[in-house]
Motif scaffolding. Structure first.
Motif, PDB file in Angstrom:
ATOM      1  N   VAL A 199       1.139  -1.705  -0.038  1.00  0.00           N
ATOM      2  CA  VAL A 199       0.169  -0.714   0.104  1.00  0.00           C
ATOM      3  C   VAL A 199       1.305   1.087   0.243  1.00  0.00           C
ATOM      4  N   ALA A 200       1.645   1.122   1.039  1.00  0.00           N
ATOM      5  CA  ALA A 200       2.957   2.301   0.966  1.00  0.00           C
ATOM      6  C   ALA A 200       3.725   2.487  -0.656  1.00  0.00           C
ATOM      7  N   GLY A 201       3.776   1.645  -1.204  1.00  0.00           N
ATOM      8  CA  GLY A 201       4.496   1.710  -2.243  1.00  0.00           C
ATOM      9  C   GLY A 201       3.519   2.449  -3.734  1.00  0.00           C
ATOM     10  N   ALA A 202       2.041   1.726  -3.927  1.00  0.00           N
ATOM     11  CA  ALA A 202       1.085   2.314  -4.521  1.00  0.00           C
ATOM     12  C   ALA A 202       0.624   3.839  -4.276  1.00  0.00           C
ATOM     13  N   ILE A 203       0.985   4.000  -2.495  1.00  0.00           N
ATOM     14  CA  ILE A 203       0.599   5.363  -2.546  1.00  0.00           C
ATOM     15  C   ILE A 203       1.576   6.520  -2.945  1.00  0.00           C
ATOM     16  N   ALA A 204       3.127   5.639  -2.559  1.00  0.00           N
ATOM     17  CA  ALA A 204       4.022   7.010  -3.310  1.00  0.00           C
ATOM     18  C   ALA A 204       4.169   7.407  -4.751  1.00  0.00           C
ATOM     19  N   TYR A 205       3.821   5.829  -5.166  1.00  0.00           N
ATOM     20  CA  TYR A 205       4.024   6.178  -7.171  1.00  0.00           C
ATOM     21  C   TYR A 205       2.901   6.951  -7.333  1.00  0.00           C
ATOM     22  N   LEU A 206       1.759   6.946  -6.854  1.00  0.00           N
ATOM     23  CA  LEU A 206       0.333   7.435  -7.598  1.00  0.00           C
ATOM     24  C   LEU A 206       0.746   9.195  -7.121  1.00  0.00           C
ATOM     25  N   ALA A 207       1.337   8.943  -6.004  1.00  0.00           N
ATOM     26  CA  ALA A 207       1.629  10.390  -5.001  1.00  0.00           C
ATOM     27  C   ALA A 207       2.945  11.413  -6.481  1.00  0.00           C
ATOM     28  N   SER A 208       3.418  10.373  -6.605  1.00  0.00           N
ATOM     29  CA  SER A 208       4.483  10.680  -7.777  1.00  0.00           C
ATOM     30  C   SER A 208       3.943  11.515  -9.009  1.00  0.00           C
ATOM     31  N   LEU A 209       2.923  10.356 -10.023  1.00  0.00           N
ATOM     32  CA  LEU A 209       2.110  10.235 -10.766  1.00  0.00           C
ATOM     33  C   LEU A 209       0.952  12.258 -10.728  1.00  0.00           C
ATOM     34  N   ALA A 210       0.893  12.100  -9.459  1.00  0.00           N
ATOM     35  CA  ALA A 210      -0.078  13.986  -9.080  1.00  0.00           C
ATOM     36  C   ALA A 210       0.397  14.632  -9.427  1.00  0.00           C
ATOM     37  N   ILE A 211       2.208  14.168  -8.621  1.00  0.00           N
ATOM     38  CA  ILE A 211       2.552  16.144  -9.247  1.00  0.00           C
ATOM     39  C   ILE A 211       2.377  15.884 -10.463  1.00  0.00           C
ATOM     40  N   THR A 212       2.702  14.461 -11.098  1.00  0.00           N
ATOM     41  CA  THR A 212       3.553  15.363 -12.732  1.00  0.00           C
ATOM     42  C   THR A 212       1.598  16.198 -13.304  1.00  0.00           C
ATOM     43  N   MET A 213       0.995  15.266 -13.013  1.00  0.00           N
ATOM     44  CA  MET A 213       0.073  15.706 -13.563  1.00  0.00           C
ATOM     45  C   MET A 213      -0.819  17.261 -13.317  1.00  0.00           C
ATOM     46  N   VAL A 214      -0.435  17.625 -11.920  1.00  0.00           N
ATOM     47  CA  VAL A 214      -1.097  18.604 -11.389  1.00  0.00           C
ATOM     48  C   VAL A 214      -0.207  20.107 -11.264  1.00  0.00           C
ATOM     49  N   PHE A 215       1.423  19.377 -11.451  1.00  0.00           N
ATOM     50  CA  PHE A 215       2.106  20.768 -11.060  1.00  0.00           C
ATOM     51  C   PHE A 215       3.412  21.001 -13.282  1.00  0.00           C
ATOM     52  N   HIS A 216       3.640  19.178 -12.840  1.00  0.00           N
ATOM     53  CA  HIS A 216       4.438  19.348 -13.986  1.00  0.00           C
ATOM     54  C   HIS A 216       3.961  19.191 -15.835  1.00  0.00           C
ATOM     55  N   VAL A 217       2.629  19.044 -15.775  1.00  0.00           N
ATOM     56  CA  VAL A 217       2.572  19.131 -17.439  1.00  0.00           C
ATOM     57  C   VAL A 217       2.246  20.427 -17.443  1.00  0.00           C
ATOM     58  N   PRO A 218       0.964  21.126 -16.297  1.00  0.00           N
ATOM     59  CA  PRO A 218       0.263  22.218 -16.786  1.00  0.00           C
ATOM     60  C   PRO A 218       1.723  23.706 -17.186  1.00  0.00           C
ATOM     61  N   ALA A 219       3.164  22.610 -16.226  1.00  0.00           N
ATOM     62  CA  ALA A 219       4.034  23.794 -16.289  1.00  0.00           C
ATOM     63  C   ALA A 219       4.208  24.254 -18.094  1.00  0.00           C
ATOM     64  N   ASN A 220       4.342  21.916 -18.165  1.00  0.00           N
ATOM     65  CA  ASN A 220       5.308  22.294 -19.702  1.00  0.00           C
ATOM     66  C   ASN A 220       3.987  23.253 -20.654  1.00  0.00           C
ATOM     67  N   ASP A 221       2.477  22.960 -20.043  1.00  0.00           N
ATOM     68  CA  ASP A 221       1.687  22.964 -21.289  1.00  0.00           C
ATOM     69  C   ASP A 221       2.531  25.145 -21.014  1.00  0.00           C
ATOM     70  N   ARG A 222       2.183  25.493 -19.885  1.00  0.00           N
ATOM     71  CA  ARG A 222       2.779  27.117 -19.890  1.00  0.00           C
ATOM     72  C   ARG A 222       3.905  27.645 -20.794  1.00  0.00           C
ATOM     73  N   LEU A 223       5.019  26.799 -20.948  1.00  0.00           N
ATOM     74  CA  LEU A 223       6.328  26.784 -21.109  1.00  0.00           C
ATOM     75  C   LEU A 223       5.630  26.841 -22.755  1.00  0.00           C
ATOM     76  N   ALA A 224       4.903  25.554 -23.441  1.00  0.00           N
ATOM     77  CA  ALA A 224       4.345  25.608 -25.080  1.00  0.00           C
ATOM     78  C   ALA A 224       3.800  26.481 -25.258  1.00  0.00           C
TER      79      ALA A 224
END
Length: 161
Positions: A93-118
C-alpha cells in the motif's frame, strides 16, 4: 480477503516495482543531468529543447510505463489492503501511495508547467520564461523522481517481506 489469487500477487507486485523503477529512472535522469544541461544553453535554446522533449515524451511506451504502472499499483494496493496486518500488505500500500503521489505531481504540476512553456510565444523573453520554469520544475521533479524510486523500493520490500 485478498481480491487476487496468491499466484497473481507476486507478479503484479513485480510489475509495479519494475514500472516504478523505470519511471523513476527517467525522472531521475532529468534531475541528475538533463535540466542542468538545458540550463547551460542560452534560454531561447533551452526553451526550444524542453518544448521538443515535452512534445516527444508522451510516446506509447512511456505512457504505458507511467499509466500502466499506476493501474498495476492500484491493483497491488487493493491486494495489500486485504492484508494490512502483514508487513507485506503495508509495504504494498505504501508503494502504491508513493507511486500515485509521483504521478499526481506530474499531472497537477509538471504537465501544466509544460503547457505554459509551450504557449510562450516565439520572440517573448525566454530568459524570464526559462527562469520561471526551470527551477520550480526541477525541484518538483526531484520530489516525483524520489517518490517513484521509493515506490519501487517499497514494492520490492513487499515482495521480500
Amino acid at each position: 480477503m485478498n481480491p487476487f489469487p496468491a499466484s497473481a500477487t507476486v507478479p503484479l507486485t513485480m510489475v509495479a516495482a519494475l514500472g516504478s523503477a523505470v519511471v523513476g529512472g527517467v525522472l531521475f535522469a532529468f534531475s541528475a543531468f538533463v535540466m542542468d544541461a538545458l540550463g547551460r544553453l542560452p534560454p531561447d535554446r533551452a526553451v526550444e529543447a524542453m518544448r521538443s522533449i515535452n512534445d516527444r515524451a508522451p510516446t506509447p511506451s512511456f505512457m504505458l510505463a507511467m499509466f500502466g504502472t499506476a493501474v498495476t499499483a492500484c491493483l497491488v494496493a487493493a491486494g495489500g489492503l486485504s492484508r494490512l496486518e502483514e508487513s507485506s500488505g503495508q509495504l504494498a500500500v505504501a508503494g502504491a501511495i508513493a507511486y500515485l503521489a509521483s504521478l499526481a505531481i506530474t499531472m497537477v504540476f509538471h504537465v501544466p508547467a509544460n503547457d505554459r512553456l509551450a504557449r510562450t510565444p516565439v520572440g517573448d523573453d525566454h530568459v524570464e520564461a526559462w527562469a520561471r520554469y526551470a527551477r520550480p520544475w526541477t525541484l518538483g521533479n526531484h520530489v516525483r523522481a524520489g517518490l517513484a524510486i521509493a515506490a519501487a523500493a517499497l514494492f520490492v520490500a513487499a515482495l521480500v517481506a
